[in-house]
Design a protein around this motif. Structure first.
Motif, short mmCIF file in Angstrom:
data_model
loop_
_atom_site.label_atom_id
_atom_site.label_comp_id
_atom_site.label_asym_id
_atom_site.label_seq_id
_atom_site.Cartn_x
_atom_site.Cartn_y
_atom_site.Cartn_z
N HIS A 23 1.61 -47.15 -71.15
CA HIS A 23 0.20 -47.52 -71.00
C HIS A 23 -0.55 -46.44 -70.23
N ASN A 24 -1.82 -46.28 -70.58
CA ASN A 24 -2.67 -45.26 -69.95
C ASN A 24 -3.93 -45.91 -69.39
N LEU A 25 -4.31 -45.49 -68.21
CA LEU A 25 -5.58 -45.88 -67.62
C LEU A 25 -6.57 -44.76 -67.94
N ILE A 26 -7.60 -45.12 -68.68
CA ILE A 26 -8.58 -44.14 -69.13
C ILE A 26 -9.91 -44.42 -68.45
N VAL A 27 -10.51 -43.36 -67.92
CA VAL A 27 -11.84 -43.45 -67.30
C VAL A 27 -12.81 -42.70 -68.19
N TYR A 28 -13.97 -43.31 -68.41
CA TYR A 28 -14.99 -42.75 -69.30
C TYR A 28 -16.18 -42.21 -68.51
N ASN A 29 -16.81 -41.19 -69.05
CA ASN A 29 -17.99 -40.60 -68.44
C ASN A 29 -19.18 -41.54 -68.58
N ASP A 30 -20.08 -41.46 -67.63
CA ASP A 30 -21.35 -42.18 -67.71
C ASP A 30 -22.43 -41.35 -67.03
N ASP A 31 -23.65 -41.81 -67.11
CA ASP A 31 -24.76 -41.08 -66.51
C ASP A 31 -25.18 -41.69 -65.18
N ILE A 85 -9.15 -41.45 -55.65
CA ILE A 85 -8.28 -41.30 -54.48
C ILE A 85 -7.91 -42.67 -53.91
N LYS A 86 -8.89 -43.53 -53.73
CA LYS A 86 -8.64 -44.83 -53.11
C LYS A 86 -7.94 -45.81 -54.04
N VAL A 87 -8.39 -45.90 -55.29
CA VAL A 87 -7.87 -46.91 -56.21
C VAL A 87 -6.58 -46.46 -56.89
N CYS A 88 -6.55 -45.21 -57.35
CA CYS A 88 -5.41 -44.71 -58.13
C CYS A 88 -4.43 -43.89 -57.30
N LYS A 89 -4.73 -43.72 -56.02
CA LYS A 89 -3.86 -42.96 -55.10
C LYS A 89 -3.68 -41.51 -55.53
N HIS A 90 -4.74 -40.92 -56.10
CA HIS A 90 -4.70 -39.50 -56.46
C HIS A 90 -4.82 -38.64 -55.21
N LYS A 91 -4.28 -37.45 -55.28
CA LYS A 91 -4.54 -36.43 -54.27
C LYS A 91 -5.95 -35.91 -54.53
N PRO A 92 -6.64 -35.37 -53.53
CA PRO A 92 -8.01 -34.91 -53.74
C PRO A 92 -8.17 -33.92 -54.90
N GLY A 118 1.56 -45.63 -66.74
CA GLY A 118 2.54 -46.49 -66.11
C GLY A 118 2.58 -47.88 -66.70
N GLU A 119 3.09 -48.81 -65.92
CA GLU A 119 3.23 -50.19 -66.35
C GLU A 119 1.86 -50.86 -66.42
N TYR A 120 1.71 -51.74 -67.39
CA TYR A 120 0.42 -52.38 -67.64
C TYR A 120 -0.12 -53.10 -66.41
N GLU A 121 0.74 -53.85 -65.73
CA GLU A 121 0.27 -54.66 -64.59
C GLU A 121 -0.35 -53.80 -63.49
N LYS A 122 0.31 -52.69 -63.17
CA LYS A 122 -0.21 -51.79 -62.13
C LYS A 122 -1.53 -51.17 -62.57
N LEU A 123 -1.56 -50.72 -63.81
CA LEU A 123 -2.76 -50.07 -64.31
C LEU A 123 -3.92 -51.06 -64.44
N SER A 125 -4.58 -53.60 -62.53
CA SER A 125 -5.20 -53.83 -61.22
C SER A 125 -6.01 -52.61 -60.78
N MET A 126 -5.55 -51.40 -61.12
CA MET A 126 -6.33 -50.20 -60.82
C MET A 126 -7.61 -50.18 -61.64
N CYS A 127 -7.51 -50.59 -62.90
CA CYS A 127 -8.67 -50.64 -63.78
C CYS A 127 -9.72 -51.59 -63.21
N THR A 128 -9.28 -52.74 -62.75
CA THR A 128 -10.19 -53.70 -62.14
C THR A 128 -10.87 -53.10 -60.91
N GLY A 129 -10.09 -52.37 -60.11
CA GLY A 129 -10.65 -51.72 -58.93
C GLY A 129 -11.72 -50.71 -59.28
N LEU A 130 -11.49 -49.95 -60.36
CA LEU A 130 -12.49 -48.97 -60.79
C LEU A 130 -13.72 -49.67 -61.37
#
Length: 89
Positions: free
Chosen positions: A19-27, A39-46, A67-72, A74-79
């Protein structure tokens, strides 16, 4: 364990993590907001968050996490809660 059983277990493990968490562009959202959110939701490095944000901006979307659907989910909801367009595939 037979070779066939080992292969089946490997395929099953790959399917779990496909599974993939995809983020889309917006204006609406700023670069800083998206970077901070990754950084906060997905635990990325800066640097990783900055690179993903550039890809989102210039390509229209970016797979920010695998990753696994369940983890992604919850991250998707956070975003989404932060006003960022995202979905899990």
């Amino acid at each position: 364990m037979s070779t066939e059983t080992l292969f089946e277990e490997e395929v099953l493990e790959q399917k779990v993590a496909e599974h993939n968490l995809i983020v889309y562009n917006d204006d609406v959202n700023t670069f800083d907001h998206v970077i901070e959110s990754l950084i906060k939701v997905c635990k990325h490095k800066p640097l990783q968050a900055e690179q993903c944000t550039m890809l989102i901006h210039y390509r229209g979307k970016c797979e920010v996490k695998v990753g696994e659907y369940e983890k992604l989910a919850s991250m998707c909801t956070g975003l989404l809660d932060r006003g960022i367009s995202a979905e899990v595939h």
